[in-house]
Design an enzyme around this catalytic site. Structure first.
Site, PDB file in Angstrom:
ATOM      1  N   GLU A  84       0.817  -1.215   0.000  1.00  0.00           N
ATOM      2  CA  GLU A  84       0.000   0.000   0.000  1.00  0.00           C
ATOM      3  C   GLU A  84       0.849   1.263   0.000  1.00  0.00           C
ATOM      4  OE1 GLU A  84      -3.739   2.073   2.328  1.00  0.00           O
ATOM      5  OE2 GLU A  84      -2.714   0.402   3.285  1.00  0.00           O
ATOM      6  N   ASP A 111      -0.465  -5.269   3.066  1.00  0.00           N
ATOM      7  CA  ASP A 111      -1.048  -4.103   3.739  1.00  0.00           C
ATOM      8  C   ASP A 111      -0.471  -4.072   5.147  1.00  0.00           C
ATOM      9  OD1 ASP A 111      -2.513  -2.009   4.736  1.00  0.00           O
ATOM     10  OD2 ASP A 111      -4.404  -2.669   3.851  1.00  0.00           O
ATOM     11  N   ILE A 113      -0.815  -2.035   7.745  1.00  0.00           N
ATOM     12  CA  ILE A 113      -1.884  -1.867   8.740  1.00  0.00           C
ATOM     13  C   ILE A 113      -3.184  -1.679   7.985  1.00  0.00           C
ATOM     14  CG2 ILE A 113      -2.756  -0.628  10.748  1.00  0.00           C
ATOM     15  CD1 ILE A 113      -0.013   0.546  11.199  1.00  0.00           C
ATOM     16  N   ASP A 114      -4.030  -2.690   7.963  1.00  0.00           N
ATOM     17  CA  ASP A 114      -5.358  -2.521   7.384  1.00  0.00           C
ATOM     18  C   ASP A 114      -6.268  -2.057   8.512  1.00  0.00           C
ATOM     19  OD1 ASP A 114      -7.109  -2.829   5.031  1.00  0.00           O
ATOM     20  OD2 ASP A 114      -8.211  -4.128   6.408  1.00  0.00           O
ATOM     21  N   THR A 116      -5.876   1.680   9.354  1.00  0.00           N
ATOM     22  CA  THR A 116      -5.007   2.723   9.913  1.00  0.00           C
ATOM     23  C   THR A 116      -5.783   3.742  10.742  1.00  0.00           C
ATOM     24  OG1 THR A 116      -3.407   2.505   8.112  1.00  0.00           O
ATOM     25  CG2 THR A 116      -3.372   4.561   9.334  1.00  0.00           C
ATOM     26  N   ASP A 239      -6.031  -4.611   0.444  1.00  0.00           N
ATOM     27  CA  ASP A 239      -7.112  -4.692   1.421  1.00  0.00           C
ATOM     28  C   ASP A 239      -7.669  -6.106   1.537  1.00  0.00           C
ATOM     29  OD1 ASP A 239      -7.176  -1.880   1.935  1.00  0.00           O
ATOM     30  OD2 ASP A 239      -8.325  -1.600   0.087  1.00  0.00           O
TER      31      ASP A 239
END
Length: 295
Positions: A84, A111, A113-114, A116, A239
Site C-alpha cells: 500500500e 497491507d 496496517i489494514d 489505519t 485490502d
C-alpha cells in the site's frame, strides 16, 4: 518461561515458525510486524493523509511495510512486492502498479496496517495482511490481528486455519438471520454513495450490519463464520487479497459486485458463506450499489 498446563484450553498453536517456505515467511513477517504495531499504538507522532483527510498514513505504516519487505526479500530476493505504501494514491497509479505487478511470477501483496484510522484512534480493530500470488493465482494468505493475537492462515488447496484450528464459513441460508459486514473506504465520491445505497437496501432485510473499518479482518471473519457475508465498493488489492483466500479455503465464495470471479484487480467485492451470496449480489444490483456504471 513456565510450562503451560495441557488442560489450558486457551493454549494456541505457536505462529512464529522455524520451517522454511512461503507460508512460514508470511507468518513470521506478520507476527513480527503485528507485535511492533501493537507496541506503537498511542505513540503516533506523524500523521499524514493520501487522497483525502480520511485516507490516513502514519510513520508506523511506512515502517511496518519496510520491515515486511526486508523479511520477505531476505528469503526471496527475486520476488516482487506490491504494498500500500509503495503505490501513489489514485486509481490510475493503482492500475499502473497492478499492470506492472502482474508481470511477476511471484508477487507478494502487503497491507502493513489494514485499519489505519482505527489504529490512529486507538480503536482495536486492525491487522497486518500478507498474500502471495504465484503465476496469477492466490497461493498464501495471512492476516494477523495483534490486539486479539489471532493469526489467520490460508494455503491454496490446503484449507484455512486460525492458530491451527480449521476455519469454516457459516451455514446460514436465510438473509433475515444473517450478520453482514461492510465498509466505508476513504473515497467519498464513488465508493461512499454506492456503499450507502447498499446499506439502505440490505439493512432492513438482515439481522444486523457491522462496519469495523478493516476489510481484511471482515474477510477473515467471514472465513471464521463470525459474519455470514461482507461487501464493500472501492477496495484495493492489499485490502483483500489475503482475506479472499481465507474465505475461499474456508468454503466460502468471493466475487465482484456483479457476481464475476475475483481477480487481484477486483475493487468492488462481495464475500460470503456461499449460501447468501446471490442475495447480496442481487440486492446490490437492485440498489445500483455495485460501484460499476450502468451500460
Amino acid at each position: 518461561m513456565s510450562p503451560v498446563s495441557p488442560d489450558n484450553r486457551n493454549e494456541r498453536e505457536p505462529y512464529v515458525v522455524t520451517s522454511k517456505g512461503h507460508t512460514a515467511a508470511a507468518i513470521n513477517a506478520a507476527a513480527k510486524a503485528g507485535e511492533w504495531i501493537k507496541s506503537r499504538q498511542g505513540q503516533v507522532k506523524e500523521l499524514g493523509s493520501k487522497t483525502s483527510a480520511q485516507d490516513l498514513v502514519t510513520e508506523v505504516d511506512k515502517g511496518v511495510e519496510q520491515m515486511i519487505r526486508r523479511l520477505i526479500l531476505t528469503h526471496y530476493p527475486d520476488h516482487a512486492i506490491l504494498g500500500e505504501e509503495g503505490v501513489e494514491p489514485g486509481a490510475e497509479a493503482l492500475t499502473a502498479a497492478l499492470d506492472e505487478a502482474r508481470e511477476h511470477e511471484y508477487l507478494w501483496i502487503v497491507d502493513p496496517i489494514d485499519g489505519t484510522t482505527n489504529f490512529v484512534h486507538g480503536f482495536p480493530f486492525y491487522c497486518v495482511s500478507i498474500a502471495l500470488v504465484v503465476k496469477g493465482e492466490l497461493t498464501v494468505g495471512v492476516i494477523y490481528d495483534p490486539i486479539r493475537d489471532e493469526m489467520f492462515v490460508a494455503e491454496k488447496g490446503k484449507g484455512a486455519y486460525m492458530h491451527g484450528i480449521p476455519t469454516k464459513v457459516s451455514a446460514e441460508t436465510l438473509p433475515g438471520n444473517s450478520l453482514i459486514a461492510m465498509g466505508f473506504p476513504p473515497d467519498r465520491v464513488l465508493a461512499q454513495p454506492a456503499n450507502m445505497a447498499g446499506l439502505q437496501q440490505i439493512m432492513p432485510q438482515v439481522r444486523g450490519i457491522r462496519a469495523g473499518g478493516s476489510a481484511a479482518l471482515h474477510l477473515a471473519y467471514v472465513a471464521a463464520g463470525r459474519v455470514d457475508g461482507y461487501w464493500e465498493v472501492g477496495l484495493s488489492p492489499w485490502d483483500c487479497a489475503a482475506g479472499v483466500l481465507l474465505v475461499l479455503e474456508s468454503g466460502g465464495k468471493v466475487t465482484n459486485t456483479l457476481g464475476d470471479p475475483y481477480d487481484i484487480g477486483t475493487r468492488h467485492v462481495v464475500a460470503s458463506n456461499g449460501r447468501i451470496h446471490d442475495y447480496l449480489v442481487t440486492s446490490l444490483q437492485a440498489a445500483d450499489a455495485t460501484g460499476f456504471k450502468k451500460q
